[in-house]
Design an enzyme around this catalytic site. Structure first.
Site, short mmCIF file in Angstrom:
data_model
loop_
_atom_site.label_atom_id
_atom_site.label_comp_id
_atom_site.label_asym_id
_atom_site.label_seq_id
_atom_site.Cartn_x
_atom_site.Cartn_y
_atom_site.Cartn_z
N ALA A 71 -72.59 -21.11 -59.69
CA ALA A 71 -73.26 -20.05 -60.46
C ALA A 71 -72.90 -20.20 -61.93
CB ALA A 71 -72.82 -18.68 -59.96
N GLY A 73 -73.18 -17.89 -65.56
CA GLY A 73 -73.53 -16.65 -66.23
C GLY A 73 -73.35 -16.77 -67.72
N ALA A 76 -69.25 -17.18 -68.01
CA ALA A 76 -68.45 -18.09 -67.18
C ALA A 76 -69.33 -18.88 -66.21
CB ALA A 76 -67.41 -17.31 -66.40
N VAL A 78 -69.00 -20.75 -62.26
CA VAL A 78 -68.20 -20.78 -61.04
C VAL A 78 -68.50 -22.08 -60.30
CG1 VAL A 78 -67.67 -19.63 -58.86
CG2 VAL A 78 -68.18 -18.27 -60.90
N LYS A 93 -63.40 -20.49 -61.62
CA LYS A 93 -64.20 -19.80 -62.62
C LYS A 93 -63.72 -20.26 -63.99
CE LYS A 93 -65.66 -15.16 -64.01
NZ LYS A 93 -65.54 -13.72 -63.70
N ASP A 187 -68.99 -5.84 -62.47
CA ASP A 187 -70.23 -6.45 -61.97
C ASP A 187 -70.34 -6.30 -60.45
OD1 ASP A 187 -72.63 -7.74 -62.34
OD2 ASP A 187 -71.77 -9.75 -62.35
#
Length: 195
Positions: A71, A73, A76, A78, A93, A187
């Protein structure tokens, strides 16, 4: 539980098929607990004796071999990574270099990692460490084989009322432990809850 259902559960454990333990219903509690323990032991022994991930390595970060981006964002990224020191898969992360622009500084990120590592609540991901390597702050945590709550609902449909209450209570217990450590989970959403 019938003998066939018990045999099927044990075959899934032996094959390494992920099991959604919250969905195993109508099972004798003692057998379910024993099967869950057996599955945990199988996972642990699967990792023993291997210091290499056996997969293509994207890059190395400290002692970790980074294998796959999961992932990305605003602040950050992951990854799935292999920790040779622990001989286990971990979630990594890494703070994005441009995250400072978004207001998140390295010190704050590492402080959060250190606080998270002190939490021992069963519904909170265990954080193994937080550090800076190659100029990038990061934290690494236990790897969980499973699906997000979002993926479970998408695949299986809405939760039954009793299951929704159970999931809600488990999430509240996790958030309570996080808040007690002096942190706020900023989140909370179905894609951030693993089952």
């Amino acid at each position: 539980m019938s003998a066939d259902a018990a045999r099927e559960l044990l075959e899934r454990i032996a094959d390494g098929t992920p099991i959604d333990w919250d969905r195993v219903g109508g099972v004798d509690a003692a057998l379910l607990e024993s099967a869950h323990t057996l599955d945990a032991v199988r996972h642990a022994y699967r990792r023993i004796g291997s210091n290499e991930p056996g997969e293509r390595v994207l890059f190395r970060w400290g002692g970790l071999s980074v294998l796959e981006l999961l992932a990305s964002g605003a602040t950050a990224e992951v990854y799935r990574a292999w920790d040779a020191g622990l001989s286990t898969m971990v979630a990594l992360k890494l703070l994005r270099p441009e995250a400072a622009v978004a207001g998140l500084r390295s010190e704050e990120f590492l402080r959060e990692g250190h606080l998270l590592a002190r939490i021992g609540q069963r519904n909170v991901l265990r954080v193994y460490g937080a550090a800076v390597h190659d100029g990038r702050p990061g934290l690494w945590a236990e790897w969980i084989d499973g699906r997000t709550l979002e993926a479970s609902v998408a695949a299986d449909g809405p939760l039954a009322a009793a299951e929704a209450v159970h999931v809600g209570l488990e999430l509240c217990a996790a958030l309570g432990a996080i808040h007690a450590a002096g942190l706020v989970h900023g989140d909370v959403k179905a894609s951030n809850a693993l089952r």
